[in-house]
Design a protein around this motif. Structure first.
Motif, PDB file in Angstrom:
ATOM      1  N   ILE A 131       1.101  -1.287   0.057  1.00 54.69           N
ATOM      2  CA  ILE A 131      -0.140  -0.039  -0.026  1.00 54.69           C
ATOM      3  C   ILE A 131       0.901   1.059   0.193  1.00 54.69           C
ATOM      4  CG2 ILE A 131      -1.915   1.385   1.389  1.00 54.69           C
ATOM      5  CD1 ILE A 131      -2.860  -1.457   0.252  1.00 54.69           C
ATOM      6  N   ALA A 132       1.023   1.982  -1.064  1.00 52.63           N
ATOM      7  CA  ALA A 132       1.697   3.122  -1.275  1.00 52.63           C
ATOM      8  C   ALA A 132       1.211   4.324  -1.571  1.00 52.63           C
ATOM      9  CB  ALA A 132       2.917   2.715  -2.432  1.00 52.63           C
ATOM     10  N   VAL A 133      -0.191   4.512  -1.034  1.00 51.07           N
ATOM     11  CA  VAL A 133      -0.818   5.841  -1.530  1.00 51.07           C
ATOM     12  C   VAL A 133      -0.280   7.085  -0.532  1.00 51.07           C
ATOM     13  CG1 VAL A 133      -2.876   4.754  -2.216  1.00 51.07           C
ATOM     14  CG2 VAL A 133      -2.602   5.155   0.038  1.00 51.07           C
ATOM     15  N   LEU A 134      -0.828   8.312  -0.881  1.00 50.06           N
ATOM     16  CA  LEU A 134      -0.333   9.394  -0.006  1.00 50.06           C
ATOM     17  C   LEU A 134      -0.847   9.364   1.343  1.00 50.06           C
ATOM     18  CD1 LEU A 134      -0.586  12.089  -2.568  1.00 50.06           C
ATOM     19  CD2 LEU A 134       1.420  10.909  -1.756  1.00 50.06           C
ATOM     20  N   GLN A 139      -4.664  10.007   1.671  1.00 48.37           N
ATOM     21  CA  GLN A 139      -5.525   9.276   1.238  1.00 48.37           C
ATOM     22  C   GLN A 139      -5.758   7.757   1.765  1.00 48.37           C
ATOM     23  OE1 GLN A 139      -3.214   9.015  -2.695  1.00 48.37           O
ATOM     24  NE2 GLN A 139      -4.589  10.721  -3.633  1.00 48.37           N
ATOM     25  N   ALA A 140      -4.899   7.466   2.837  1.00 51.89           N
ATOM     26  CA  ALA A 140      -4.729   6.175   3.330  1.00 51.89           C
ATOM     27  C   ALA A 140      -6.023   5.619   3.810  1.00 51.89           C
ATOM     28  CB  ALA A 140      -3.586   6.189   4.349  1.00 51.89           C
ATOM     29  N   GLU A 141      -6.699   6.443   4.851  1.00 51.29           N
ATOM     30  CA  GLU A 141      -7.752   6.119   5.315  1.00 51.29           C
ATOM     31  C   GLU A 141      -8.937   5.960   4.344  1.00 51.29           C
ATOM     32  OE1 GLU A 141      -8.889   5.513   8.685  1.00 51.29           O
ATOM     33  OE2 GLU A 141      -6.805   5.925   9.478  1.00 51.29           O
ATOM     34  N   GLU A 142      -9.112   6.784   3.541  1.00 51.82           N
ATOM     35  CA  GLU A 142     -10.098   6.418   2.456  1.00 51.82           C
ATOM     36  C   GLU A 142     -10.033   5.336   1.654  1.00 51.82           C
ATOM     37  OE1 GLU A 142     -12.011   8.878  -1.360  1.00 51.82           O
ATOM     38  OE2 GLU A 142     -10.535   9.781  -0.150  1.00 51.82           O
ATOM     39  N   VAL A 143      -8.673   5.220   1.041  1.00 49.13           N
ATOM     40  CA  VAL A 143      -8.692   3.931   0.108  1.00 49.13           C
ATOM     41  C   VAL A 143      -8.384   2.627   0.815  1.00 49.13           C
ATOM     42  CG1 VAL A 143      -6.656   3.024  -1.300  1.00 49.13           C
ATOM     43  CG2 VAL A 143      -6.827   5.495  -1.653  1.00 49.13           C
ATOM     44  N   GLN A 172      -3.622 -12.958   3.918  1.00 51.90           N
ATOM     45  CA  GLN A 172      -2.988 -12.154   3.112  1.00 51.90           C
ATOM     46  C   GLN A 172      -1.865 -11.128   3.664  1.00 51.90           C
ATOM     47  OE1 GLN A 172      -5.731  -9.463   0.862  1.00 51.90           O
ATOM     48  NE2 GLN A 172      -4.678  -9.900  -0.943  1.00 51.90           N
ATOM     49  N   GLN A 173      -0.976 -10.839   3.181  1.00 57.88           N
ATOM     50  CA  GLN A 173       0.031  -9.936   3.444  1.00 57.88           C
ATOM     51  C   GLN A 173       0.062  -8.775   3.221  1.00 57.88           C
ATOM     52  OE1 GLN A 173       3.091 -12.658   1.589  1.00 57.88           O
ATOM     53  NE2 GLN A 173       3.538 -13.592   3.746  1.00 57.88           N
ATOM     54  N   VAL A 174       0.072  -7.697   4.153  1.00 60.51           N
ATOM     55  CA  VAL A 174       0.147  -6.352   3.606  1.00 60.51           C
ATOM     56  C   VAL A 174       1.222  -5.578   4.089  1.00 60.51           C
ATOM     57  CG1 VAL A 174      -1.522  -4.355   3.879  1.00 60.51           C
ATOM     58  CG2 VAL A 174      -2.434  -6.465   3.990  1.00 60.51           C
ATOM     59  N   LEU A 175       1.864  -4.789   3.166  1.00 61.28           N
ATOM     60  CA  LEU A 175       3.006  -3.997   3.592  1.00 61.28           C
ATOM     61  C   LEU A 175       2.620  -2.406   3.200  1.00 61.28           C
ATOM     62  CD1 LEU A 175       6.063  -3.535   4.269  1.00 61.28           C
ATOM     63  CD2 LEU A 175       6.562  -4.288   2.036  1.00 61.28           C
ATOM     64  N   SER A 176       2.703  -1.623   4.264  1.00 65.54           N
ATOM     65  CA  SER A 176       2.583  -0.303   4.051  1.00 65.54           C
ATOM     66  C   SER A 176       3.759   0.499   3.944  1.00 65.54           C
ATOM     67  CB  SER A 176       1.557   0.347   5.128  1.00 65.54           C
ATOM     68  OG  SER A 176       1.596   1.712   5.157  1.00 65.54           O
ATOM     69  N   VAL A 177       3.707   1.589   3.084  1.00 67.61           N
ATOM     70  CA  VAL A 177       4.886   2.296   2.944  1.00 67.61           C
ATOM     71  C   VAL A 177       4.491   3.851   3.312  1.00 67.61           C
ATOM     72  CG1 VAL A 177       6.203   1.087   1.543  1.00 67.61           C
ATOM     73  CG2 VAL A 177       4.713   2.785   0.490  1.00 67.61           C
ATOM     74  N   ILE A 178       3.246   3.922   4.069  1.00 72.36           N
ATOM     75  CA  ILE A 178       2.687   5.088   4.373  1.00 72.36           C
ATOM     76  C   ILE A 178       3.195   5.836   5.725  1.00 72.36           C
ATOM     77  CG2 ILE A 178       0.566   6.486   4.938  1.00 72.36           C
ATOM     78  CD1 ILE A 178      -0.958   4.151   3.323  1.00 72.36           C
ATOM     79  N   ALA A 179       4.123   6.706   5.721  1.00 71.49           N
ATOM     80  CA  ALA A 179       4.697   7.229   6.584  1.00 71.49           C
ATOM     81  C   ALA A 179       4.179   7.609   8.085  1.00 71.49           C
ATOM     82  CB  ALA A 179       5.794   8.522   6.320  1.00 71.49           C
ATOM     83  N   ASP A 202      -1.113   0.020  14.628  1.00 69.80           N
ATOM     84  CA  ASP A 202      -2.443  -0.604  15.056  1.00 69.80           C
ATOM     85  C   ASP A 202      -3.526  -0.198  14.112  1.00 69.80           C
ATOM     86  OD1 ASP A 202      -1.288  -1.586  17.286  1.00 69.80           O
ATOM     87  OD2 ASP A 202      -2.007   0.059  18.635  1.00 69.80           O
ATOM     88  N   ARG A 203      -3.558   1.075  13.435  1.00 62.00           N
ATOM     89  CA  ARG A 203      -4.301   1.403  12.439  1.00 62.00           C
ATOM     90  C   ARG A 203      -4.207   0.532  11.154  1.00 62.00           C
ATOM     91  NH1 ARG A 203      -9.521   2.010  11.684  1.00 62.00           N
ATOM     92  NH2 ARG A 203     -10.032   3.525  10.252  1.00 62.00           N
ATOM     93  N   LEU A 204      -3.125   0.068  10.859  1.00 64.25           N
ATOM     94  CA  LEU A 204      -3.087  -0.552   9.703  1.00 64.25           C
ATOM     95  C   LEU A 204      -3.507  -2.077   9.846  1.00 64.25           C
ATOM     96  CD1 LEU A 204      -1.586  -1.282   6.903  1.00 64.25           C
ATOM     97  CD2 LEU A 204       0.558  -1.850   8.298  1.00 64.25           C
TER      98      LEU A 204
END
Length: 303
Positions: free
Chosen positions: A101-104, A107-111, A121-128, A133-135
């Motif tokens: 997940i590499a949105v701005l 945009q993170a919450e909405e997307v 499933q494996q989920v990797l966020s690059v959202i700084a 916990d929220r992820l």
């Protein structure tokens, strides 16, 4: 699509030689996912995919979202056998075992709230700014999640990435793209994450040096080539720094020489103190999502 063969982890605690960094699990290397999805095709997401697709060994198939149309088209054109563009973000999630997940940040919450993830499933966020916990909440029922902070150099497989927590699939991805420092403590992670904000300052210092040369009749091509190479040369000595490396590198500058002249002048002008103020400001931004103008270096230095 193919699913990742997951490796097991053996819990244990250890400290590095100076006891400064503590990890909560010993990682046994996982296999690189056969198929990876990317939601949000911006600068960082594109850099990660380029790095993964430029590998000499196993290269994953990649399904990317249509967000960032120009960058998505460029990736598909550069790697036509590996990269495919999906019709929507949800199509990406439905098709792959591993999603980046590499949105701005804004945009993170909405997307993510509109996406339906799968168990296992494996989920990797690059959202700084997204907290772990929220992820986990947004990625549910997926439970194998992580946050990474890569820099654009991952496109050349020379990146240094901070990762939390130290889960095998994410560590494998970032090890493919350069080096990875993984921690399990979020407080430590957020402090270390502040260092990524020095990238612009690093380039601004290089640009200032280049401009100084040009102002003194050095052709731009010569100036830029020299600045790029000499900064890389200086950084090479600290690329694998231990706890005392940087201290020793400063101390070994010739007393009374020009290197000492510069750093002492910067110190007397309080530029290094200013950096500490800037890092304090970055930390508040990462923890709260808000900018506190009173913490800015210029504000701190006023009497």
């Amino acid at each position: 699509s193919s699913f990742l063969h997951r490796s097991s982890t053996t819990p244990f605690l250890f400290r590095d030689l100076c006891g400064e960094i503590q990890l909560a699990s010993k990682i046994i290397m996982a296999a690189l996912p056969d198929t990876i999805g990317l939601v949000g095709v911006g600068t960082i997401g594109s850099a990660m995919i380029r790095g993964l697709c430029r590998g000499e060994g196993k290269r994953p198939n990649v399904i990317i979202s249509p967000r960032g149309q120009a960058k998505a088209a460029a990736l598909a054109a550069e790697f036509p056998d590996l990269v495919k563009i999906a019709g929507s973000n949800q199509e990406v999630v439905d098709a792959v075992p591993c999603v980046i997940i590499a949105v701005l940040p804004k945009q993170a919450e909405e997307v993510m709230s509109e996406l339906k993830f799968k168990e296992g499933q494996q989920v990797l966020s690059v959202i700084a700014t997204l907290r772990i916990d929220r992820l986990r909440e947004l990625a549910s029922p997926a439970t194998e999640v992580a946050i990474g902070v890569p820099l654009p150099a991952v496109a050349h497989r020379k990146g240094a990435t901070l990762l939390m927590p130290a889960v095998p699939f994410a560590k494998t991805i970032y090890d493919e793209l350069g080096t990875c420092v993984a921690v399990d403590d979020e407080t430590m992670f957020k402090r270390m994450q502040c260092m990524t904000a020095l990238m612009g300052d690093f380039y601004k210092r290089q640009l200032t040096a280049q401009q100084w040369l040009e102002e003194h009749s050095i052709p731009a091509e010569k100036a830029s080539a020299w600045i790029g190479s000499i900064f890389a040369t200086m950084a090479a000595d600290s690329a694998e720094a231990g706890p005392e490396t940087l201290k020793h590198l400063v101390e070994e500058q010739t007393p009374g020489g020009v290197n000492e002249l510069v750093w002492r002048g910067q110190e007397e002008d309080k530029n290094y103190e200013s950096m500490r103020y800037a890092l304090d400001q970055v930390h508040v931004r990462l923890m709260t999502g808000q900018t506190d103008a009173s913490l800015a270096p210029a504000a701190q230095r006023k009497p």
